[in-house]
Design an enzyme around this catalytic site. Structure first.
Site, mmCIF file in Angstrom:
data_model
loop_
_atom_site.group_PDB
_atom_site.id
_atom_site.type_symbol
_atom_site.label_atom_id
_atom_site.label_comp_id
_atom_site.label_asym_id
_atom_site.label_seq_id
_atom_site.Cartn_x
_atom_site.Cartn_y
_atom_site.Cartn_z
ATOM 1 N N ILE A 116 -41.110 -54.125 38.268
ATOM 2 C CA ILE A 116 -40.450 -52.826 37.599
ATOM 3 C C ILE A 116 -42.564 -52.457 36.602
ATOM 4 O O ILE A 116 -43.088 -53.398 36.012
ATOM 5 C CB ILE A 116 -39.995 -52.953 35.671
ATOM 6 C CG1 ILE A 116 -38.549 -53.119 36.410
ATOM 7 C CG2 ILE A 116 -39.917 -51.601 35.163
ATOM 8 C CD1 ILE A 116 -37.248 -53.035 35.356
ATOM 9 N N GLU A 124 -50.627 -45.200 30.106
ATOM 10 C CA GLU A 124 -52.189 -45.171 30.550
ATOM 11 C C GLU A 124 -52.339 -43.941 31.604
ATOM 12 O O GLU A 124 -53.320 -43.413 31.564
ATOM 13 C CB GLU A 124 -52.687 -47.262 31.030
ATOM 14 C CG GLU A 124 -53.978 -46.898 31.320
ATOM 15 C CD GLU A 124 -55.105 -46.311 30.965
ATOM 16 O OE1 GLU A 124 -56.076 -46.134 31.726
ATOM 17 O OE2 GLU A 124 -54.915 -46.774 28.830
ATOM 18 N N HIS A 177 -43.440 -58.979 36.097
ATOM 19 C CA HIS A 177 -42.812 -57.818 35.417
ATOM 20 C C HIS A 177 -42.045 -56.879 36.711
ATOM 21 O O HIS A 177 -42.692 -56.464 36.671
ATOM 22 C CB HIS A 177 -44.608 -57.016 35.046
ATOM 23 C CG HIS A 177 -43.374 -56.436 33.535
ATOM 24 N ND1 HIS A 177 -42.887 -54.501 33.603
ATOM 25 C CD2 HIS A 177 -43.255 -57.068 32.401
ATOM 26 C CE1 HIS A 177 -42.603 -54.657 32.683
ATOM 27 N NE2 HIS A 177 -42.694 -55.567 31.662
ATOM 28 N N GLY A 198 -43.943 -49.909 30.869
ATOM 29 C CA GLY A 198 -44.200 -48.757 30.488
ATOM 30 C C GLY A 198 -45.884 -48.173 29.594
ATOM 31 O O GLY A 198 -46.425 -46.764 30.211
ATOM 32 N N VAL A 199 -46.507 -49.437 29.344
ATOM 33 C CA VAL A 199 -47.908 -49.336 28.950
ATOM 34 C C VAL A 199 -49.009 -48.674 29.624
ATOM 35 O O VAL A 199 -49.877 -47.943 29.951
ATOM 36 C CB VAL A 199 -48.666 -50.460 28.677
ATOM 37 C CG1 VAL A 199 -47.833 -50.721 26.919
ATOM 38 C CG2 VAL A 199 -48.705 -51.906 29.231
#
Length: 152
Positions: free
Chosen positions: A59, A67, A53, A62-63
């Site tokens: 990067i 978290e 990723h 986002g999740v």
């Protein structure tokens, strides 16, 4: 004036069940009871999600930022309620108003400011608001609801 508390990695691991590669907060500081706290995540290239990723442009997903904010909230509550070594579990119930504003990558220090919107000691359902920044620039924001499975 209330003394603000902090949690180093050793205390965090006594509160959260998460371990590598899913322990996403390195330190929590400025803990003001169950009301506010600041989580710190040092983003490093050796984290496994950077392998895919994205190759050549690492990067932080986002999740995982959301978290990390949730883990900060759990450490805040766990510290305030003296939950170290008590096997507290926390589960997402909802994520709302989630927005991503900037990329986060290796070398960044993610600073997560968390505020309790709803929840009280002894309660099971809590709602939090979080803003994650890098160098003062907003990276993400979200509200989330969690169920605190606190031992009796």
């Amino acid at each position: 004036m209330t003394e603000l508390l902090s949690a180093d990695i050793q205390l965090i691991q006594r509160i959260l069940p998460h371990r590598y590669p899913f322990l996403l907060v390195d330190k929590v500081e400025d803990i003001d009871g169950t009301q506010t706290a600041v989580g710190i995540k040092n983003v490093t290239m050796n984290e496994p999600h950077f392998q895919g990723h994205f190759p050549g442009l690492p990067i932080m997903p986002g999740v995982t930022i959301v978290e990390a904010m949730a883990q900060t909230a759990a450490v805040m509550v766990g510290t305030a309620l003296d939950m170290a070594d008590k096997e507290m579990k926390v589960y997402f119930m909802a994520i709302d108003k989630c927005k991503f504003r900037r990329k986060v990558g290796p070398g960044d220090v993610l600073r997560m400011n968390l505020t309790t919107v709803r929840g009280k000691p002894g309660g099971k359902v809590w709602k939090f608001s979080g803003v994650a920044t890098v160098d003062g620039e907003m990276a993400a924001e979200a509200e989330f609801t969690a169920m605190m499975d606190l031992p009796a």
